[in-house]
Design a protein around this motif. Sequence first.
Motif, PDB file in Angstrom:
ATOM      1  N   VAL A 173       0.826  -1.208   0.000  1.00  0.00           N
ATOM      2  CA  VAL A 173       0.000   0.000   0.000  1.00  0.00           C
ATOM      3  C   VAL A 173       0.864   1.263   0.000  1.00  0.00           C
ATOM      4  O   VAL A 173       0.651   2.201  -0.791  1.00  0.00           O
ATOM      5  CB  VAL A 173      -0.943  -0.010   1.222  1.00  0.00           C
ATOM      6  N   ALA A 174       1.845   1.305   0.888  1.00  0.00           N
ATOM      7  CA  ALA A 174       2.690   2.496   0.990  1.00  0.00           C
ATOM      8  C   ALA A 174       3.517   2.707  -0.270  1.00  0.00           C
ATOM      9  O   ALA A 174       3.727   3.849  -0.711  1.00  0.00           O
ATOM     10  CB  ALA A 174       3.609   2.376   2.204  1.00  0.00           C
ATOM     11  N   THR A 175       4.001   1.635  -0.858  1.00  0.00           N
ATOM     12  CA  THR A 175       4.813   1.736  -2.069  1.00  0.00           C
ATOM     13  C   THR A 175       3.996   2.297  -3.221  1.00  0.00           C
ATOM     14  O   THR A 175       4.458   3.176  -3.970  1.00  0.00           O
ATOM     15  CB  THR A 175       5.381   0.357  -2.441  1.00  0.00           C
ATOM     16  N   ALA A 176       2.767   1.814  -3.366  1.00  0.00           N
ATOM     17  CA  ALA A 176       1.890   2.332  -4.419  1.00  0.00           C
ATOM     18  C   ALA A 176       1.592   3.810  -4.201  1.00  0.00           C
ATOM     19  O   ALA A 176       1.628   4.615  -5.147  1.00  0.00           O
ATOM     20  CB  ALA A 176       0.595   1.521  -4.445  1.00  0.00           C
ATOM     21  N   ALA A 177       1.295   4.186  -2.960  1.00  0.00           N
ATOM     22  CA  ALA A 177       0.979   5.584  -2.661  1.00  0.00           C
ATOM     23  C   ALA A 177       2.174   6.495  -2.928  1.00  0.00           C
ATOM     24  O   ALA A 177       2.023   7.607  -3.460  1.00  0.00           O
ATOM     25  CB  ALA A 177       0.539   5.711  -1.198  1.00  0.00           C
ATOM     26  N   ALA A 178       3.366   6.039  -2.564  1.00  0.00           N
ATOM     27  CA  ALA A 178       4.558   6.855  -2.776  1.00  0.00           C
ATOM     28  C   ALA A 178       4.861   7.032  -4.259  1.00  0.00           C
ATOM     29  O   ALA A 178       5.252   8.122  -4.702  1.00  0.00           O
ATOM     30  CB  ALA A 178       5.755   6.209  -2.070  1.00  0.00           C
ATOM     31  N   MET A 179       4.694   5.971  -5.041  1.00  0.00           N
ATOM     32  CA  MET A 179       4.922   6.077  -6.474  1.00  0.00           C
ATOM     33  C   MET A 179       3.982   7.100  -7.102  1.00  0.00           C
ATOM     34  O   MET A 179       4.407   7.958  -7.885  1.00  0.00           O
ATOM     35  CB  MET A 179       4.736   4.715  -7.142  1.00  0.00           C
ATOM     36  N   LEU A 180       2.708   7.054  -6.727  1.00  0.00           N
ATOM     37  CA  LEU A 180       1.737   8.002  -7.274  1.00  0.00           C
ATOM     38  C   LEU A 180       2.045   9.429  -6.821  1.00  0.00           C
ATOM     39  O   LEU A 180       1.928  10.377  -7.604  1.00  0.00           O
ATOM     40  CB  LEU A 180       0.322   7.607  -6.834  1.00  0.00           C
ATOM     41  N   GLY A 208       8.755   4.810  -1.089  1.00  0.00           N
ATOM     42  CA  GLY A 208       7.688   4.241  -0.283  1.00  0.00           C
ATOM     43  C   GLY A 208       8.131   3.005   0.477  1.00  0.00           C
ATOM     44  O   GLY A 208       7.774   2.806   1.653  1.00  0.00           O
ATOM     45  N   LEU A 209       8.920   2.169  -0.180  1.00  0.00           N
ATOM     46  CA  LEU A 209       9.453   0.976   0.478  1.00  0.00           C
ATOM     47  C   LEU A 209      10.330   1.358   1.665  1.00  0.00           C
ATOM     48  O   LEU A 209      10.270   0.735   2.731  1.00  0.00           O
ATOM     49  CB  LEU A 209      10.249   0.146  -0.528  1.00  0.00           C
ATOM     50  N   VAL A 210      11.138   2.388   1.478  1.00  0.00           N
ATOM     51  CA  VAL A 210      12.015   2.850   2.552  1.00  0.00           C
ATOM     52  C   VAL A 210      11.200   3.357   3.735  1.00  0.00           C
ATOM     53  O   VAL A 210      11.439   2.999   4.898  1.00  0.00           O
ATOM     54  CB  VAL A 210      12.952   3.964   2.038  1.00  0.00           C
ATOM     55  N   ALA A 211      10.201   4.196   3.462  1.00  0.00           N
ATOM     56  CA  ALA A 211       9.454   4.842   4.541  1.00  0.00           C
ATOM     57  C   ALA A 211       8.602   3.874   5.346  1.00  0.00           C
ATOM     58  O   ALA A 211       8.439   4.043   6.563  1.00  0.00           O
ATOM     59  CB  ALA A 211       8.574   5.949   3.957  1.00  0.00           C
ATOM     60  N   ILE A 212       8.063   2.860   4.697  1.00  0.00           N
ATOM     61  CA  ILE A 212       7.200   1.920   5.429  1.00  0.00           C
ATOM     62  C   ILE A 212       8.021   0.891   6.192  1.00  0.00           C
ATOM     63  O   ILE A 212       7.505   0.217   7.094  1.00  0.00           O
ATOM     64  CB  ILE A 212       6.216   1.222   4.459  1.00  0.00           C
ATOM     65  N   THR A 213       9.290   0.768   5.884  1.00  0.00           N
ATOM     66  CA  THR A 213      10.136  -0.233   6.545  1.00  0.00           C
ATOM     67  C   THR A 213      10.152  -0.091   8.063  1.00  0.00           C
ATOM     68  O   THR A 213       9.979  -1.083   8.775  1.00  0.00           O
ATOM     69  CB  THR A 213      11.565  -0.174   5.970  1.00  0.00           C
ATOM     70  N   PRO A 214      10.348   1.089   8.631  1.00  0.00           N
ATOM     71  CA  PRO A 214      10.334   1.172  10.095  1.00  0.00           C
ATOM     72  C   PRO A 214       8.938   1.182  10.702  1.00  0.00           C
ATOM     73  O   PRO A 214       8.762   0.806  11.862  1.00  0.00           O
ATOM     74  CB  PRO A 214      11.045   2.502  10.378  1.00  0.00           C
ATOM     75  N   SER A 215       7.940   1.603   9.935  1.00  0.00           N
ATOM     76  CA  SER A 215       6.637   1.916  10.521  1.00  0.00           C
ATOM     77  C   SER A 215       5.533   0.918  10.216  1.00  0.00           C
ATOM     78  O   SER A 215       4.478   0.947  10.849  1.00  0.00           O
ATOM     79  CB  SER A 215       6.180   3.299  10.018  1.00  0.00           C
ATOM     80  N   GLY A 257       4.668  -2.117  10.776  1.00  0.00           N
ATOM     81  CA  GLY A 257       4.043  -2.973  11.771  1.00  0.00           C
ATOM     82  C   GLY A 257       3.268  -2.205  12.812  1.00  0.00           C
ATOM     83  O   GLY A 257       2.578  -2.802  13.636  1.00  0.00           O
ATOM     84  N   ALA A 258       3.377  -0.873  12.779  1.00  0.00           N
ATOM     85  CA  ALA A 258       2.748  -0.055  13.815  1.00  0.00           C
ATOM     86  C   ALA A 258       1.636   0.829  13.282  1.00  0.00           C
ATOM     87  O   ALA A 258       1.019   1.560  14.054  1.00  0.00           O
ATOM     88  CB  ALA A 258       3.809   0.818  14.491  1.00  0.00           C
ATOM     89  N   VAL A 259       1.354   0.781  11.981  1.00  0.00           N
ATOM     90  CA  VAL A 259       0.311   1.631  11.404  1.00  0.00           C
ATOM     91  C   VAL A 259      -0.725   0.768  10.694  1.00  0.00           C
ATOM     92  O   VAL A 259      -0.463  -0.376  10.322  1.00  0.00           O
ATOM     93  CB  VAL A 259       0.893   2.662  10.403  1.00  0.00           C
ATOM     94  N   SER A 260      -1.906   1.339  10.500  1.00  0.00           N
ATOM     95  CA  SER A 260      -2.964   0.661   9.757  1.00  0.00           C
ATOM     96  C   SER A 260      -2.721   0.840   8.266  1.00  0.00           C
ATOM     97  O   SER A 260      -1.890   1.672   7.854  1.00  0.00           O
ATOM     98  CB  SER A 260      -4.316   1.274  10.123  1.00  0.00           C
ATOM     99  N   PRO A 261      -3.447   0.119   7.410  1.00  0.00           N
ATOM    100  CA  PRO A 261      -3.305   0.350   5.962  1.00  0.00           C
ATOM    101  C   PRO A 261      -3.594   1.785   5.551  1.00  0.00           C
ATOM    102  O   PRO A 261      -2.936   2.316   4.649  1.00  0.00           O
ATOM    103  CB  PRO A 261      -4.318  -0.636   5.362  1.00  0.00           C
ATOM    104  N   LEU A 262      -4.549   2.447   6.209  1.00  0.00           N
ATOM    105  CA  LEU A 262      -4.790   3.862   5.909  1.00  0.00           C
ATOM    106  C   LEU A 262      -3.591   4.710   6.321  1.00  0.00           C
ATOM    107  O   LEU A 262      -3.212   5.660   5.627  1.00  0.00           O
ATOM    108  CB  LEU A 262      -6.054   4.345   6.618  1.00  0.00           C
ATOM    109  N   GLY A 263      -2.995   4.368   7.461  1.00  0.00           N
ATOM    110  CA  GLY A 263      -1.777   5.058   7.869  1.00  0.00           C
ATOM    111  C   GLY A 263      -0.643   4.818   6.903  1.00  0.00           C
ATOM    112  O   GLY A 263       0.170   5.714   6.642  1.00  0.00           O
ATOM    113  N   ALA A 264      -0.584   3.606   6.334  1.00  0.00           N
ATOM    114  CA  ALA A 264       0.456   3.289   5.360  1.00  0.00           C
ATOM    115  C   ALA A 264       0.298   4.128   4.097  1.00  0.00           C
ATOM    116  O   ALA A 264       1.295   4.542   3.487  1.00  0.00           O
ATOM    117  CB  ALA A 264       0.410   1.802   5.014  1.00  0.00           C
ATOM    118  N   ILE A 265      -0.936   4.388   3.692  1.00  0.00           N
ATOM    119  CA  ILE A 265      -1.158   5.269   2.538  1.00  0.00           C
ATOM    120  C   ILE A 265      -0.590   6.645   2.829  1.00  0.00           C
ATOM    121  O   ILE A 265       0.083   7.258   1.983  1.00  0.00           O
ATOM    122  CB  ILE A 265      -2.657   5.362   2.206  1.00  0.00           C
TER     123      ILE A 265
END
Length: 445
Positions: free
Chosen positions: A249-256, A281-288, A290-298
């Motif tokens: 989810v985060a990777t797709a959002a970051a690319m867009l 996006g891959l970099v940014a979601i790496t630390p976070s 496991g601690a955020v929801s899919p909406l937070g990942a977006i």
Amino acid sequence: MAPAITLAAEAPKLSSANTGFMLIASALVLIMTPGLAFFYGGMVRVKSTLNMLMMSFISIGIVTILWVLYGFSLAFGTNNSLIGWDTDWFGLHKIGLTELWPGYTIPIFVFMVFQMMFAIITPALISGALADRVKFSAWALFVALWLTIVYVPVAHWVWGADGWAFKLGVIDFAGGTAVHINAGAGALGVILVIGKRVGFKKDPMRPHSLPLVMLGAGLLWFGWFGFNAGSWLGNDDGVGALMFVNTQVATAAAMLAWLAYEKIRHGAFTTLGAASGAVAGLVAITPSGGAVSPLGAIAVGAIAGAACAAAVGLKYKFGYDDSLDVVGVHMVGGIIGSLLIGFFATGKGQSTATGVFYGDHSFTQLWKQCAGVGAVLAYSLIASAVLAFLLDKTIGMRVTEDEEISGIDQAEHAETAYDFSGAGGGIAGSAASVLAATESKKVDA
């Protein structure tokens, strides 16, 4: 009433399912380094392609051996908040085949090899900032020293059971500080010492193969699922599955977000932007993740995509030559992902060695994240700069100006990535043959 009976907690038992999953995850993380090699190799000019590939591949060889000899012991040994120390793990000579990683259901050997893959790719990330201008022998020595002096202590701080950042409660699920900020800050430290490429801000230095870049980005994206989801060391409670979802989810959002930024800023959607945005996006979601929801990942992905797209241009403003935007993507993306935990955390956030933190979107968690980010950034920047300075003053870090201009591939490896001189060169080769034949007939006439 009958007295209450307290049962002793059952000791973990080896899980074939988790062990198999972690071996697959380890292989996925390994494939990220060749993926990185392709990603970086396509972004440089033709004359530096092989050197870029080799800078990643040599990390596989050097780090693998050093990790077995002492790296794993120093990173994940106990009894010290700054560095690990367990002589039984030196050379892995006193680890039983079925001896479990404490608190988990996988063997120590499996955890060791999973962490080895992290250690391999982290110095390889730095290489993108140094493209076109570093001696291969100096780079190889730098990798060995950097792993020992920078990566191993930082990994212990963040993931070691006795590491100070771990005990403080800094959340780094899979490497925002230990991998990405560490590599990005290290890259900045080195390039401030070795200087700019010949022709920086004057000559065009465009990627020579965008298809190669996209291939590398695809392999990174694929392997990153092992990198992130594997860091839960199993999936008994679904957190690994959440991390898998959030990674996508985060990777797709970051690319867009990156594409939207460059369309607004530069007027075009580029393939390089799509690939770079995905990596951000891959970099940014790496630390976070496991601690955020899919909406937070977006939200994490979108913020990182736009911010990293803006950050890559800072090198022209401040005059540091980060060849392939390691600072702008990995350091900035790692900082963003680590700090946003303080705003978006809703559940578990684990340090990948042992134990679980329960993150929340609070200033308490935010200051902990700031402490971890600041310490890793400062230490890696300074230590990496000192290493580069010492190597430059002894064996020399840079190739000569003539070698840089003519091509580092030929100078350092006695090879070139592409041979355009042979027969069967496609349309260009056929056209050249026809032209040569025509000219020959004119001479005969």
